[in-house]
Enzyme design. Sequence first.
Site, PDB file in Angstrom:
ATOM      1  N   GLY A 102       0.925  -1.160  -0.080  1.00 12.53           N
ATOM      2  CA  GLY A 102      -0.022   0.010   0.009  1.00 12.53           C
ATOM      3  C   GLY A 102       0.801   1.405  -0.066  1.00 12.53           C
ATOM      4  CB  THR A 109       1.723  -0.352   3.990  1.00 16.75           C
ATOM      5  OG1 THR A 109       1.549   0.661   4.756  1.00 16.75           O
ATOM      6  CG2 THR A 109       1.720  -1.689   5.125  1.00 16.75           C
ATOM      7  CG  ASP A 223      -9.764   8.647   7.504  1.00 18.93           C
ATOM      8  OD1 ASP A 223     -10.765   8.957   6.882  1.00 18.93           O
ATOM      9  OD2 ASP A 223      -8.572   8.293   6.699  1.00 18.93           O
TER      10      ASP A 223
END
Length: 549
Positions: A102, A109, A223
């Site tokens: 990611g 990541t 979030d």
Amino acid sequence: MGIFTSKQHFKPNPYAKRDAPPEHSEQPQPKTPAETPRRRPFPPPSPAKHLKAVLLRRHVSVKPNAAAIQEGAEEEEAAVLDKSFGLSNKFASRFEVGDEVGRGHFGYTCSAIGKKGELKGLKVAVKIIPKSKMTTAVAIEDVRREVKILRALTGHRNLAKFYDAFEDAENVYIVMELCEGGELLDRILKRGGKFSEDYAKTVIVQILNVVAFCHLQGVIHRDIKPENFLFTSKDEDSQLKAIDFGLSDIVRLDQKLHEIVGSAYYVAPEVLRRSYGTEADVWSTGVIAYILLCGGRPFWARTESGIFRGVLKTNPDFDDQPWPSLSAESKDFVRCLLCKDPSRRISAAQALCHPWLRDHERVELPLDIHVFRPMNVYMRSSPLRRAALRALSKTLTPDELYYLKKQFALLCPDASGGISLETIKMALMRNATEVLKESRILDYIEPLNALGYRKMYCEEFCAAALSVHQLEIVDGWDERARSAYEIFDKDGNRAILIQELASELGLSPSVPVHAVLQEYIRHSDGKLTLPGFLKLLHSLRPCLSAKTP
């Protein structure tokens, strides 16, 4: 910003470009209708220019509308920042880094395998944040806070496990549990957003479990969205784990935050108004619940400004299919989460007690930190207002009492006993993490010191912890209010002077109180009328004469 950076920045269409500025400007529109525009197939375009700009300002030393920084100026400012986090520098010797899984604006990541120690042979996820990206003091503080929150909260079964954090001269490394089942978003896209009510319950219960746990500790996620929840495996009944605490913050119970952050489609109205607390996470959970149940978004537009206008001014549609075929409890549940007024929106712990969810096997009912807010006011109120609240509590339905009685049981281990200041502190300490101390919850319960001298039993607790604001929006409020007044008029009403009522309501002496309040007192006996009773219920000003013994 989080451990598993949202795929919105790198996955194929339709989400690959949703952070880009909109290709077409929004056309003038007629007066906003009462309902949101017709839902589009999930997912629609999702421009996020405004929210992205906020994130950039957190991490790049550029002020809004400022002229471009001269070449080298940003590096010079960043060079004077202290980028030492006091973390171990042994990452390279402990882990072998694998493929990238990611990438976001400020980090990426990778998978990794432990080479030695307790994690030897274990496959993990590592978020790598380059220090070169930390060009402001705010950005550095964001990383410090993220590590602190992850370290403190780890252990909840719906939170990705935090293993450790490291640093070297170039990067910060955050080592977490690797969840290989994919994002909740992936499953939504795969099924076109069409889930059974039972499956939607399983997902929502797990999201609320972790949201309620965070709120108990004084942590707001900021979030909440499908991209930030991962399944541990590909199995259908795999456990769901929350990730990405990069935008999280630690807040006190009555503290308001003002910065607009998050994701456009999931942002709460009060966030757009720049005054919000933990209730904003509940709204975002409501948006996810709406999507899971019907396959469309509750607020849709082609531009971000259109989305925000819908969030602020329109109501979700519950008329189109499949809503008519869904249970009344599911619709009521979503409406409770998507209440635009945060003071009337149910908390995450209350949501877990909603009839639609309460019997689900995965419910983990936590202590609700929000019960202390009305208790706080109750303990500082006059005997007259307490009598009014006790009368109102006698009109509560079994469903409404269910949540309050569960909270009482969590505060009072002895079912036949009562709540004291000591039992409250013990209940908080049983659930406390390091961040709870920072949110200063124990300071907030100071007005409950009177319970050091007496006990509060279940019936009084239900009066002290109820929310008048929430009850007002329930169908049948007028009948309920009249019934409560009749109880109050029989048991607790007494003659009251206009000056005393003015003090109860916190009116200034400069206000012509006789003209304002004479309709609230019966001329025949000097007792409160029904309008006066309702006025008294809404008085949030503590009685000045009510002192702790």
